[in-house]
Write a protein that holds these residues in place. Sequence first.
Motif, PDB file in Angstrom:
ATOM      1  N   ASP A   1      28.551  89.213 -46.840  1.00 22.85           N
ATOM      2  CA  ASP A   1      29.467  88.996 -45.731  1.00 22.85           C
ATOM      3  C   ASP A   1      28.674  88.933 -44.437  1.00 22.85           C
ATOM      4  N   GLY A   2      29.258  88.292 -43.450  1.00 21.52           N
ATOM      5  CA  GLY A   2      28.536  88.148 -42.199  1.00 21.52           C
ATOM      6  C   GLY A   2      29.322  87.334 -41.214  1.00 21.52           C
ATOM      7  N   SER A   3      28.643  86.890 -40.177  1.00 26.08           N
ATOM      8  CA  SER A   3      29.327  86.086 -39.175  1.00 26.08           C
ATOM      9  C   SER A   3      28.377  85.063 -38.582  1.00 26.08           C
ATOM     10  N   VAL A   4      28.968  84.019 -38.071  1.00 28.20           N
ATOM     11  CA  VAL A   4      28.220  82.927 -37.446  1.00 28.20           C
ATOM     12  C   VAL A   4      28.842  82.685 -36.075  1.00 28.20           C
ATOM     13  N   THR A   5      28.005  82.625 -35.053  1.00 28.19           N
ATOM     14  CA  THR A   5      28.487  82.343 -33.703  1.00 28.19           C
ATOM     15  C   THR A   5      28.019  80.952 -33.309  1.00 28.19           C
ATOM     16  N   LEU A   6      28.961  80.139 -32.846  1.00 27.53           N
ATOM     17  CA  LEU A   6      28.625  78.769 -32.458  1.00 27.53           C
ATOM     18  C   LEU A   6      28.874  78.583 -30.976  1.00 27.53           C
ATOM     19  N   GLY A   7      28.047  77.753 -30.349  1.00 30.74           N
ATOM     20  CA  GLY A   7      28.261  77.379 -28.962  1.00 30.74           C
ATOM     21  C   GLY A   7      28.860  75.984 -28.911  1.00 30.74           C
ATOM     22  N   PHE A   8      29.112  75.505 -27.725  1.00 28.85           N
ATOM     23  CA  PHE A   8      29.621  74.142 -27.534  1.00 28.85           C
ATOM     24  C   PHE A   8      28.687  73.444 -26.567  1.00 28.85           C
ATOM     25  N   ILE A   9      28.173  72.282 -26.951  1.00 33.01           N
ATOM     26  CA  ILE A   9      27.351  71.528 -26.015  1.00 33.01           C
ATOM     27  C   ILE A   9      27.811  70.085 -25.963  1.00 33.01           C
ATOM     28  N   ASP A  10      27.613  69.495 -24.812  1.00 38.82           N
ATOM     29  CA  ASP A  10      27.901  68.080 -24.630  1.00 38.82           C
ATOM     30  C   ASP A  10      26.868  67.279 -25.427  1.00 38.82           C
ATOM     31  N   ALA A  11      27.345  66.354 -26.267  1.00 32.76           N
ATOM     32  CA  ALA A  11      26.447  65.620 -27.152  1.00 32.76           C
ATOM     33  C   ALA A  11      25.436  64.766 -26.387  1.00 32.76           C
ATOM     34  N   GLU A  12      25.836  64.309 -25.184  1.00 29.55           N
ATOM     35  CA  GLU A  12      24.937  63.473 -24.377  1.00 29.55           C
ATOM     36  C   GLU A  12      23.932  64.319 -23.605  1.00 29.55           C
ATOM     37  N   THR A  13      24.467  65.197 -22.771  1.00 33.47           N
ATOM     38  CA  THR A  13      23.602  65.959 -21.855  1.00 33.47           C
ATOM     39  C   THR A  13      22.938  67.152 -22.542  1.00 33.47           C
ATOM     40  N   ARG A  14      23.491  67.575 -23.669  1.00 25.66           N
ATOM     41  CA  ARG A  14      23.027  68.774 -24.384  1.00 25.66           C
ATOM     42  C   ARG A  14      23.210  70.036 -23.531  1.00 25.66           C
ATOM     43  N   HIS A  15      24.120  69.982 -22.570  1.00 25.48           N
ATOM     44  CA  HIS A  15      24.416  71.181 -21.770  1.00 25.48           C
ATOM     45  C   HIS A  15      25.629  71.899 -22.336  1.00 25.48           C
ATOM     46  N   PRO A  16      25.681  73.226 -22.143  1.00 23.80           N
ATOM     47  CA  PRO A  16      26.820  74.008 -22.645  1.00 23.80           C
ATOM     48  C   PRO A  16      28.122  73.581 -21.980  1.00 23.80           C
ATOM     49  N   VAL A  17      29.169  73.524 -22.764  1.00 26.16           N
ATOM     50  CA  VAL A  17      30.496  73.218 -22.227  1.00 26.16           C
ATOM     51  C   VAL A  17      31.479  74.239 -22.787  1.00 26.16           C
ATOM     52  N   ARG A  18      32.717  74.207 -22.273  1.00 24.63           N
ATOM     53  CA  ARG A  18      33.776  75.051 -22.812  1.00 24.63           C
ATOM     54  C   ARG A  18      34.243  74.526 -24.163  1.00 24.63           C
ATOM     55  N   CYS A  19      34.885  75.347 -24.912  1.00 24.58           N
ATOM     56  CA  CYS A  19      35.510  74.939 -26.182  1.00 24.58           C
ATOM     57  C   CYS A  19      36.482  73.798 -25.901  1.00 24.58           C
ATOM     58  N   PRO A  20      36.382  72.667 -26.633  1.00 30.98           N
ATOM     59  CA  PRO A  20      37.319  71.553 -26.429  1.00 30.98           C
ATOM     60  C   PRO A  20      38.760  72.048 -26.588  1.00 30.98           C
ATOM     61  N   GLU A  21      39.635  71.612 -25.698  1.00 26.53           N
ATOM     62  CA  GLU A  21      41.027  72.091 -25.723  1.00 26.53           C
ATOM     63  C   GLU A  21      41.686  71.792 -27.074  1.00 26.53           C
ATOM     64  N   LYS A  22      41.343  70.658 -27.671  1.00 28.81           N
ATOM     65  CA  LYS A  22      41.926  70.298 -28.964  1.00 28.81           C
ATOM     66  C   LYS A  22      41.630  71.364 -30.037  1.00 28.81           C
ATOM     67  N   LEU A  23      40.401  71.848 -30.022  1.00 24.45           N
ATOM     68  CA  LEU A  23      40.019  72.886 -30.987  1.00 24.45           C
ATOM     69  C   LEU A  23      40.713  74.203 -30.660  1.00 24.45           C
ATOM     70  N   ALA A  24      40.707  74.563 -29.383  1.00 28.56           N
ATOM     71  CA  ALA A  24      41.372  75.806 -28.976  1.00 28.56           C
ATOM     72  C   ALA A  24      42.843  75.774 -29.392  1.00 28.56           C
ATOM     73  N   ALA A  25      43.467  74.607 -29.222  1.00 27.42           N
ATOM     74  CA  ALA A  25      44.889  74.480 -29.557  1.00 27.42           C
ATOM     75  C   ALA A  25      45.124  74.678 -31.055  1.00 27.42           C
ATOM     76  N   VAL A  26      44.242  74.103 -31.874  1.00 22.31           N
ATOM     77  CA  VAL A  26      44.393  74.237 -33.328  1.00 22.31           C
ATOM     78  C   VAL A  26      44.240  75.703 -33.738  1.00 22.31           C
ATOM     79  N   ILE A  27      43.284  76.392 -33.134  1.00 14.58           N
ATOM     80  CA  ILE A  27      43.070  77.798 -33.473  1.00 14.58           C
ATOM     81  C   ILE A  27      44.262  78.642 -33.002  1.00 14.58           C
ATOM     82  N   ARG A  28      44.732  78.356 -31.785  1.00 18.18           N
ATOM     83  CA  ARG A  28      45.871  79.091 -31.248  1.00 18.18           C
ATOM     84  C   ARG A  28      47.098  78.911 -32.153  1.00 18.18           C
ATOM     85  N   ALA A  29      47.350  77.666 -32.532  1.00 14.49           N
ATOM     86  CA  ALA A  29      48.499  77.380 -33.388  1.00 14.49           C
ATOM     87  C   ALA A  29      48.365  78.086 -34.733  1.00 14.49           C
TER      88      ALA A  29
END
Lengths: 148, 148, 148, 148
Positions: free
Chosen positions: B103-131
């Motif tokens: 057992d364990g855990s994995v932590t993922l970040g979010f980065i812009d595919a172009e700039t490779r800079h960190p971004v917030r969690c895409p709202e679409k994903l947040a919405a799916v998790i919230r739902a």
Amino acid sequence: MRAELELAVRYYETDQMGIVHHSNYIRYFECGRSDMMAKYGLPIERIEAEGVMLPVVAVECRYRKSAVMGDTVRIVSRIDKVPLAKLVVRNEVYNQRGELLADGSVTLGFIDAETRHPVRCPEKLAAVIRASMETDGKDTDSTVGKNI
Amino acid sequence: MRAELELAVRYYETDQMGIVHHSNYIRYFECGRSDMMAKYGLPIERIEAEGVMLPVVAVECRYRKSAVMGDTVRIVSRIDKVPLAKLVVRNEVYNQRGELLADGSVTLGFIDAETRHPVRCPEKLAAVIRASMETDGKDTDSTVGKNI
Amino acid sequence: MRAELELAVRYYETDQMGIVHHSNYIRYFECGRSDMMAKYGLPIERIEAEGVMLPVVAVECRYRKSAVMGDTVRIVSRIDKVPLAKLVVRNEVYNQRGELLADGSVTLGFIDAETRHPVRCPEKLAAVIRASMETDGKDTDSTVGKNI
Amino acid sequence: MRAELELAVRYYETDQMGIVHHSNYIRYFECGRSDMMAKYGLPIERIEAEGVMLPVVAVECRYRKSAVMGDTVRIVSRIDKVPLAKLVVRNEVYNQRGELLADGSVTLGFIDAETRHPVRCPEKLAAVIRASMETDGKDTDSTVGKNI
């Protein structure tokens, strides 16, 4: 064009037969040709960065003896012909006692990274291979480089 | 958000101890979370296609028992919190007898595919998790889906 | 006990994000500790041949920056404590510019190869680690060896 | 003897070209034949437990189209001849649209697990293959089984 690369067997490459899993030789072949291209001044990732990808279109490998943990394999890679539509790389893998473990060949195609359509071998790559053939004829010692 | 995935142990996953190599559990975790995202209608490759990549920023895994060839592992994946800058997925791996293997855990970040800079969690994903959290509270049977 | 190993990134280690897949750092850690044990005269496969296996019981890894094709990673491995029931190896992975890519630790247990029951750390291994600690205190240059 | 196995592409199987790395098809072939043997009641690990190992002695694979993340590959495995000293397994890999991605063959030898010397095909395995051929002739629907 010819190069040699030495790699220590990695524990995760072994399987429950206690030998290096056969799929890893296909990966050794890849390590060998990546290293060869880098030694000749044209790393595969640079060709990719310039817009041409080299997908594998065929592999064949014959397995003669097994590599085990503790072994160091020596991968010999060779290109004997300037490619047009396909690039053929021949490989042999030896252990530290000089025994042949496996040999085979890998055929690569050329595709445009954007359109994913087949293209001709990039002239830059053809030129490097052509030049190496002239050099290899005169100076066979030039082929053994520094490996990591 | 919660899902289960069953996978047969593959021969190449074993090592010379005769057990599944420990690195493969990190890969099982990934299979579990890819499958979970797909079951909830938002495959990771779609998020990537829309310009956000999810690189792994941390993993941890404790190994309890070994899996061997012939076993079928059951991977449980779970997201308990709507992510802001980081997404945490918890995983357990069981064998066909219901014994906890790891057992364990994995932590993922979010980065812009172009700039490779960190971004917030895409709202679409947040919405799916919230739902999913609202649904999970009401209907826990919804979490077991079709696996391949 | 401390050692360094340099490895060229392999093409098959990359994933569709264009970076080395996170699971490979767990494998780099293993390459580092195998290499360290071999440099200190006690390869893991010899310990196994004498009847003791070292299964991994826990891993943790934090990812700081990505490695890409063309990079050479430097894996630092370190054992700071003579083990009793568990062996902890600490690892850092750097790129060729000295940037920290990942760090973490791996905990190994000791089991009897026949009975698969837990055993104490083999005295031979404890002795090598103990000796290295005395040496490391006096001569820190001794830790950088020949790598392939 | 013939069987089919469906597997979802795994993220770690992709490479920086954005496609499943070619070495994984050799592993898909292995998954296919392990699954086929298990479906016919004689898993490879049981043959090994009875003292005979089946090392791969040759592989060949032609790559037609790429698999990508999100695809489900269907692996067809086939043994057409009762083996004496060598076992030949033929494989094709299709995507979910029925397009042929790759095809090839794997040749396996038989060795004694203790002495590591070549032996004949175990009679138990030959019998299963022989029986399957008689059955396959009469009932081609018997070949599609339950997959995970």
